[in-house]
Design an enzyme around this catalytic site. Sequence first.
Site, short mmCIF file in Angstrom:
data_model
loop_
_atom_site.label_atom_id
_atom_site.label_comp_id
_atom_site.label_asym_id
_atom_site.label_seq_id
_atom_site.Cartn_x
_atom_site.Cartn_y
_atom_site.Cartn_z
N ARG A 17 0.84 -0.95 -0.03
CA ARG A 17 -0.19 0.37 0.12
C ARG A 17 0.79 1.50 0.31
NH1 ARG A 17 -4.82 -1.22 2.12
NH2 ARG A 17 -3.87 -2.36 3.85
N TYR A 18 2.52 1.00 0.44
CA TYR A 18 2.87 2.04 0.80
C TYR A 18 4.15 1.62 0.02
CZ TYR A 18 -0.24 2.92 4.92
OH TYR A 18 -1.74 3.50 5.90
N ARG A 70 7.23 -0.24 2.48
CA ARG A 70 6.90 -1.25 3.11
C ARG A 70 5.66 -2.30 2.45
NH1 ARG A 70 4.90 3.18 4.66
NH2 ARG A 70 3.38 3.16 5.77
N CYS A 88 -5.39 -17.28 14.20
CA CYS A 88 -5.31 -16.45 15.62
C CYS A 88 -5.73 -17.72 16.07
CB CYS A 88 -5.92 -15.54 15.49
SG CYS A 88 -5.63 -14.28 13.93
N CYS A 113 -10.14 -11.93 17.93
CA CYS A 113 -11.09 -10.69 18.40
C CYS A 113 -12.84 -10.20 17.40
CB CYS A 113 -10.23 -9.20 17.61
SG CYS A 113 -8.67 -9.72 18.15
N CYS A 162 -12.70 -7.50 14.99
CA CYS A 162 -11.45 -7.57 14.16
C CYS A 162 -11.48 -6.93 12.56
CB CYS A 162 -10.88 -9.46 14.04
SG CYS A 162 -10.27 -9.58 12.67
N ARG A 181 -10.22 -7.72 10.05
CA ARG A 181 -9.93 -8.80 8.62
C ARG A 181 -11.11 -10.26 9.26
NH1 ARG A 181 -4.39 -7.22 8.77
NH2 ARG A 181 -3.62 -5.73 6.94
N ASP A 185 -12.51 0.31 12.55
CA ASP A 185 -12.56 -0.06 11.37
C ASP A 185 -14.30 -0.53 11.01
OD1 ASP A 185 -9.92 0.54 10.45
OD2 ASP A 185 -9.16 -1.14 10.81
N ASP A 208 -7.67 4.07 9.17
CA ASP A 208 -8.02 3.33 8.68
C ASP A 208 -8.82 3.25 7.31
OD1 ASP A 208 -5.40 1.81 7.05
OD2 ASP A 208 -5.85 1.01 9.37
N LYS A 229 -3.59 4.84 6.30
CA LYS A 229 -3.45 6.42 7.29
C LYS A 229 -3.61 7.08 7.35
CE LYS A 229 -1.92 2.26 10.15
NZ LYS A 229 -1.43 1.25 8.72
S1 SF4 Z 1 -7.58 -8.51 15.18
FE1 SF4 Z 1 -8.30 -9.53 13.99
S2 SF4 Z 1 -5.84 -11.00 13.03
FE2 SF4 Z 1 -6.25 -9.16 15.06
S3 SF4 Z 1 -5.13 -11.01 16.34
FE3 SF4 Z 1 -7.66 -10.70 17.32
S4 SF4 Z 1 -8.21 -12.12 15.24
FE4 SF4 Z 1 -6.23 -12.02 14.47
#
Ligand code: SF4
Length: 349
Positions: free
Chosen positions: A91-92, A95, A104, A108, A111, A113, A274, A311, A318
Site C-alpha cells: 500500500r505504501y 513497506r 489467530c 477478536c 477484527c 480482517r 474499522d 484507516d 492511514k
Molecule cells: S485483530 Fe483479527 S487478526 Fe488480529 S489477533 Fe484479533 S482476530 Fe486475529
Amino acid sequence: MTALRSLKTIADLEEAGLVSAEQRPGLEAVAEHYAVAVTPAIAALIDRNDENDPIARQFVPDAAELLRLPEEREDPIGDAAHSPVEGIVHRYPDRVLLKAVHVCPVYCRFCFRREMVGPQGLGTLASQAMDTAFAYIAAHPEIWEVILTGGDPLVLSPRRLAAIMERLASIDHVKIVRFHTRVPVVEPERVDAALIDALKASSKTTYLALHANHPRELTASAKAACARLVDSGVVMVSQSVLLKGVNDDAETLASLMRTFVENRIKPYYLHHPDLAPGTSHFRLSIEEGQALVAALRGRVSGLCQPTYILDIPGGHGKAVISASTIEDNGGGCFSVTDFRGEGHDYVSK
Ligand code: SF4
C-alpha cells in the site's frame, strides 16, 4: 473455572461459564459466520461476575455481531486493492504486509480482517505462494520494511518463523521486519527461547507490535513474555483499538499506555475502529475519540501518547485524526490550544 485448552465453540464457552444456555442459539448463528477462540490465559482473565467485563467483550461472541450496517465492508481497509501477489499487501512505497497465515490464537470480535481469518478464512500461504511473495519483495528495492501480519504470525512454529527470517536475511534492501501479534498477551507461554531465536534469525532489526486494548491484558505472565522479548533485543511498540465498552474512557486509556511504557513498549497506534461487518456496537464517533485523545494528552507523559489513526476505507491508507490544536487565522497568526483547553496566540511570519 480455568480452561486447559482454547475454547473454540459456543458449547465450550458455555461449559466454561462464559455464556449462558439462553444466549446459545443466537451465538451459534454468530459462530457460523465468524471464528471463535479464547485461550486459557484470556478465559482466566474474564470476570464472570461482571456482565460488562472489558476482556469478555473483546473475545466472547455477542448477538450484536449479527447486525450488519450498510456502510460496513468485508475488507474495510482495502487489502485486496493493493495485493499484487497472494499474501502481499503493498500500500505504501517503502513497506509491505506479508500475510503468511490467517489463523489467530484468539478471534477478536471487532477484527478488521474477520472475513479473512479463522478456520474458514484464507488459510496459510502455500509454499509456492510464499516463493512468489519473497520474489516480489526481492524484486522491489524500495521495500525497506516487511510487516508480518495476518492472522497472527506468532502462531507459526519457530521452525517456520526462522525459515521466513532466513529468507528475508538474503534480501539486502529489507532492513526492518515487524511482527503484529497478540501472542505475548493471549498465549504468553508461547514466547519461549525457541520462538525468540526464530524472531532474531536474520541480520534485520526486529520490531514487534503488541496488540492489547485494556491494561488488565498485561498480566504478570504477559509482562514476563514482553520482558523476554525486549531483553533479547526485539524492539516493542503497541497498537490498540479504541473500543466502546472496553477502553473508551481516559482513565483506562491512560493506564493502558502507562503500562505499555512501564514494560518498555512504546505506544504507537491507537486505531479508530474499522467498518468491519457486525462491529457497530464497538464503534464510537470520531469526535468522541478525539476528545479522549485530547484528555490523554493532558493526563500522561509524552512517552505514553499513541498516534490516533483512521484507516481510510477502501485502502487509501492511514490518516492521523488526533484533535487539532492549532488554527490558522491568516497573516501568520495562529490560535494554539494547550492541554487545559485554553487558547493562546502564536505569530510566525
Ligand atoms: S485483530 Fe483479527 S487478526 Fe488480529 S489477533 Fe484479533 S482476530 Fe486475529
